[in-house]
Every structure is written in structure tokens, then in C-alpha cells.
Design an enzyme around this catalytic site. Sequence first.
Site, mmCIF file in Angstrom:
data_model
loop_
_atom_site.group_PDB
_atom_site.id
_atom_site.type_symbol
_atom_site.label_atom_id
_atom_site.label_comp_id
_atom_site.label_asym_id
_atom_site.label_seq_id
_atom_site.Cartn_x
_atom_site.Cartn_y
_atom_site.Cartn_z
ATOM 1 N N ASP A 1 2.346 -2.679 13.100
ATOM 2 C CA ASP A 1 2.647 -3.233 11.809
ATOM 3 C C ASP A 1 2.979 -4.607 11.884
ATOM 4 O O ASP A 1 3.863 -4.728 12.361
ATOM 5 C CB ASP A 1 3.655 -2.016 11.119
ATOM 6 C CG ASP A 1 4.061 -2.776 9.461
ATOM 7 O OD1 ASP A 1 4.603 -3.728 9.537
ATOM 8 O OD2 ASP A 1 3.655 -1.776 8.994
ATOM 9 N N ARG B 1 0.841 -1.231 0.060
ATOM 10 C CA ARG B 1 0.099 -0.072 -0.011
ATOM 11 C C ARG B 1 0.887 1.174 0.018
ATOM 12 O O ARG B 1 1.575 1.538 0.668
ATOM 13 C CB ARG B 1 -0.937 0.079 1.163
ATOM 14 C CG ARG B 1 -2.135 1.172 1.279
ATOM 15 C CD ARG B 1 -2.628 1.064 2.603
ATOM 16 N NE ARG B 1 -1.978 1.171 3.746
ATOM 17 C CZ ARG B 1 -2.307 1.177 5.103
ATOM 18 N NH1 ARG B 1 -3.827 0.898 4.976
ATOM 19 N NH2 ARG B 1 -1.706 1.502 6.206
ATOM 20 N N THR C 1 -1.089 7.839 -0.926
ATOM 21 C CA THR C 1 -2.269 7.671 -1.823
ATOM 22 C C THR C 1 -3.180 6.570 -1.366
ATOM 23 O O THR C 1 -4.240 6.523 -1.620
ATOM 24 C CB THR C 1 -1.962 7.420 -3.194
ATOM 25 O OG1 THR C 1 -1.392 5.987 -3.251
ATOM 26 C CG2 THR C 1 -0.897 8.566 -3.775
ATOM 27 N N ASP D 1 6.640 -5.594 10.357
ATOM 28 C CA ASP D 1 7.798 -5.083 11.031
ATOM 29 C C ASP D 1 8.014 -5.803 12.596
ATOM 30 O O ASP D 1 9.154 -6.054 12.891
ATOM 31 C CB ASP D 1 7.497 -3.546 11.713
ATOM 32 C CG ASP D 1 7.693 -2.718 10.478
ATOM 33 O OD1 ASP D 1 8.155 -3.017 9.284
ATOM 34 O OD2 ASP D 1 7.457 -1.330 10.658
#
Length: 211
Positions: free
Chosen positions: A201, A103, A107, A204
Site C-alpha cells: 500500500d 476505494r 465494493t 501506508d
Amino acid sequence: MRVQVVEHPLISHKLTQLRRVETASNQFRELTRELVMLLSYEASGSIATEPVEIQTPVATMTGTQLADPKPLVVPILRAGLGMLDGMTAMVPTAEVGFLGMARNEETLDIITYAERLPDDLTGRHVFVLDPMLATGGTLAEAICFLKKANAAKITCICLLAAPEGIERLRSKIGDIDVELYLAAIDEKLNEKSYIVPGLGDAGDRLYGLAQ
């Protein structure tokens, strides 16, 4: 689209440990593996089987085996890789393909940067692995990609989902027949499109900050 939150004390316990900010990457990976094993048990309930004649130490009998074509497991890179071991532990005869999707954080558009799949998925039951259903964009793109390749059945397994992501996924995939299995549906997305309370995340936390 059929949405199933799998409720089980072990899932609730392991998901709580997964969410903790102090949970280290090695613990996070093992908890993810265990959670996916529990989720995949439920998610594979509609997998195709066929009878098979076998010999036991005592007698012959008609048993059951997974039917051809083999199920296809597709983790969405990179975080979906952390779910792969748990799924293949439960369905070791499955084949594995890969979709690399990311992603754009500005945007929110989805970019496909890698793909390793059979050209034709006719007759295949495809299991898509993606830890977080946040905005729904990545999973929707993956589902549409697989449907265009003639996947016969699509089952998605996610650890967490936001209500906004589920609704966006419904709207984007239209009448494509999909099953979605989750450990939990959380409260909402924040202004950065992270699931709240979530777990941060997933990529991560699985692999560190290396991109």
C-alpha cells in the site's frame, strides 16, 4: 490512451529499492520523489512553451518559457501527495490542485471526498499523480472529473500499473485523450486487488498507518 513505460537504469534501480519490504518510510518518500522527477522529465515533453526575449551577459537572444495558462498538478489524496515534491521540483511554476478519492475495499466503488480545483480548466494541461494503477477505478474517475471541467490535456504519472488496471482505464475513459507514464507494468492483481509483485500500500508506506 497512450501508455509509456519509461525505461532507464536509474528508474529500474530506484524502483527496486522502493519495492523492498525493509525500505523505511523516510527512504520510501525520497525514492518516490526521485522517481517522479525522472518520470516527469519524460511526461512533460509535450508541455506548452512560448518564445521569450532575454538578455544574457553577452547578447540578447530568443529563449523559451512555459506558456500560460500554467500547468496544473493534481495529486490524488492521500498517496499522490508523496509524488508532489518530485513533480514541482521539475515544474516549479505549476499550480497545484487536489482530488481526494478512495476505494471502498468491499465494493471497490470510488468515493470522492475532497476537491480543490479551479472551476474551469479550459486550456490547462493537467498532470495527475497517483502511485498505483491497480483496478483503474480511481484514476478513471479523476480523468472524467477533469475532462468535465474542460481540461485541455491530461497526463497521468504512476509508479506501477497492473495490466487489468490499464485495460479498465481504457474502457472507462472512452475517447478521452490521455497520456499515461509508468515506471513499470507488473504481473497482475491478486484477489484483494493489490498489484503483484507491487510494493504494498503506497499510502501506508509513505505515511504509516494513520488514516
